[in-house]
Each structure stands twice: as C-alpha cells, then as structure tokens.
Design an enzyme around this catalytic site. Structure first.
Site, PDB file in Angstrom:
ATOM      1  N   HIS A  39       0.864  -1.182   0.000  1.00 56.64           N
ATOM      2  CA  HIS A  39       0.000   0.000   0.000  1.00 56.64           C
ATOM      3  C   HIS A  39       0.897   1.227   0.000  1.00 56.64           C
ATOM      4  O   HIS A  39       2.135   1.107  -0.033  1.00 56.64           O
ATOM      5  CB  HIS A  39      -0.961  -0.014   1.203  1.00 56.64           C
ATOM      6  N   HIS A  42       4.021   1.275   2.138  1.00 54.43           N
ATOM      7  CA  HIS A  42       5.199   0.580   1.602  1.00 54.43           C
ATOM      8  C   HIS A  42       5.871   1.423   0.513  1.00 54.43           C
ATOM      9  O   HIS A  42       7.103   1.455   0.394  1.00 54.43           O
ATOM     10  CB  HIS A  42       4.799  -0.761   0.988  1.00 54.43           C
ATOM     11  N   SER A 191      -1.826  -3.464   5.499  1.00 56.59           N
ATOM     12  CA  SER A 191      -2.388  -4.459   4.579  1.00 56.59           C
ATOM     13  C   SER A 191      -3.663  -5.052   5.169  1.00 56.59           C
ATOM     14  O   SER A 191      -4.562  -5.471   4.446  1.00 56.59           O
ATOM     15  CB  SER A 191      -1.369  -5.569   4.320  1.00 56.59           C
TER      16      SER A 191
END
Ligand code: PAF
Length: 283
Positions: A39, A42, A191
């Site tokens: 996402h 990251h 996540s």
C-alpha cells in the site's frame, strides 16, 4: 536504474549473486522487507530507499513463523502483480519473492530469540511472533546483504527489535525508521485494513483519534500517563482492546509520566481484524 519492472528473483542463491554483483560495482543497496499486499505506506518506504542508495531491493514473503495458530496466515492478502506494479512505480530494481521452502528448507532449526523488547506490547498477545520476525529478518539480511534497510514506524516494536538485532549481532546494516503513512482521516495504512467492512472501517479511525487526542492533551501540558491513557481510552470504539500503553521509546517499558520521549501504542480488534497504531509523545 529503477526504470521499468523490477527483476523478480525467486531463489536465495540468485538474490545473493545479484547483491554480490552490485557490491562488486561499488553500489550501495537499500532493502525494504515486506509481506506484500503493498500500500502507499510501503511505497513511501521504497521511495525513501530509492533516494538513499544506488540499488533498491524489495522482498515479498509472507513469513509463516511470525503468525500464531489462530492468526490470518491462510487469508493474508496476496497480490503479486499489483505489488510489482507499485514496486516499479517506486523505482525498485529487484523483488525477491522466495518460496517458503527456500527460506525454511528441510532441517531448518535455528531461531533468533528476542529478549526484553519482546516482553511487552504485542509480545504476550502474539507468542513467538517477534522470534519469527527477527529470524526471518536476519535471514533476509544475510541473503540480500543490504547496506541499509527501511521499516515503517507503524510497527514500532518490530522496528525497535530490528535495531537491537542488528546492533546485538553486529550486522553492520543501517536501519531507517519511516513515519507512519495515514489515510486522510488518520487511519494508519496497513495491509490488514483490507479485511475491514465499510462499517468497521468507520470505527477503525477511532484508534488514531484516540492516540491523537492523548497527544494533543500532552502537548497542552498533561504529563500524567494515567490521564493520557484515560483520554485515549475514552475515544476508542473497538470490539476488544489488547493493549493501550505509554512506553519509553527506547526500552518500551511503560512509564507513569511523560518526562522523556515516549510512544503511545494501541492494539485492538475491530470485528475480527486486529489493528495496531502508535504515536510519539514528548519527544
Ligand atoms: O513488517 C513486515 O511486513 C514483516 O514483519 C517483515 C519485516 C517483512 C518480516 O516478515
């Protein structure tokens, strides 16, 4: 460098060879270890790595040893094509995507045990979790051999444990912590947010609201931990609270007053989804 799709490497031997070749050219390698389902949080870690080094390596490995028997290993979100597209957009050179058998081959029996830093916060709620994290991070570091590695501050305890691991075992890798990336309403990106129903997503924002309310009260002069924890607790709208604690940023030991840099950390279930979040207070 960092243009186009990342090179996908599936074996530890090939990954180490890639790393050796880069080092032989005098290049510095930045590394972002992940479990995939990338996402924006990251992507921020990857962009940070891109800026800091000549080469950027990402790993995508859903590490079975850091999940408890009743946790979400089987349904953990996986989206390799989506991950590679995001990695490409962030300038990633190589994506290491090993099989479980490559990281834990038959006969594997060595584990990194974590001491005091794993005792509090998530530790008691996730027995074996941090040994699993420390072991896989050590193994990934030995395979990728990065010069620096980047972790999100959202997993604050994990970051502290990785810093300790690298210092204690003299790994010689620079560890960079990157501030938590949040949705517009404050929810920390994770996540696991993908598990939330629409109604649960609305309530999930109460974690960050609670933390921010306590931080604001501290900024207004309140230094008593119990008072700050009460402010945060009053704002939480969760189904089960695992912990809400105000701890020293370095030792992660609970404090009674904010007379040093601290972290206010929370873990709670919204429905069946366990979320964590934290903010720094008094630093
Ligand atoms: O934070 C994560 O995604 C994981 O704990 C890590 C560091 C990749 C180890 O499996």
């Amino acid at each position: 460098m960092g243009m186009g799709d990342p090179l996908v490497i599936r074996t530890a031997a090939e990954m180490s060879a890639w790393s050796s070749a880069a080092h032989a050219r005098g290049e510095r390698i930045a590394f972002v270890p992940t479990m995939g389902a990338l996402h924006e949080g990251h992507v921020v870690l990857l962009r940070d790595g891109r800026r800091r080094a000549d080469r950027l390596a990402l790993s995508i490995f859903v590490n079975p040893t850091q999940f408890g028997p009743r946790e979400d290993l089987a349904c953990y979100p996986r989206d390799l094509p989506g991950d590679l597209a995001k990695a490409a957009g962030a300038g990633t050179d190589v994506a290491f995507v090993p099989e479980v058998g490559d990281i834990y081959p038959a006969g594997f029996q060595t584990t990194v045990e974590v001491g005091e830093l794993a005792r509090g916060l998530d530790g008691p709620f996730r027995p074996g979790h941090f040994a699993g994290v420390a072991t896989v991070v050590a193994k990934l570091f030995n395979i990728v051999r990065p010069d620096l590695a980047i972790f999100g501050e959202k997993d604050f305890q994990q970051l502290a444990i990785v810093r300790r691991l690298v210092a204690d075992l003299a790994m010689g890798i620079e560890i960079i912590g990157v501030p938590t990336v949040r949705e517009g309403d404050g929810l920390a990106m994770s996540s696991r947010n993908a598990y939330l129903t629409t109604a649960e997503r609305v309530r999930a924002v109460s974690l960050s609201r609670a933390l921010f309310a306590a931080r604001d009260r501290a900024a207004a002069g309140e230094g008593d931990a119990a008072a700050l924890l009460e402010t945060a607790r009053a704002a939480l709208d969760v189904d089960r609270l695992d912990y809400l604690e105000l701890c020293d940023v370095d030792t992660l030991v609970p404090v009674t007053r904010v007379d040093r840099p601290t972290v206010l950390a929370v873990a709670a279930f919204i429905g069946r989804t366990r979320l964590i979040d934290n903010v720094r207070i008094g630093s």
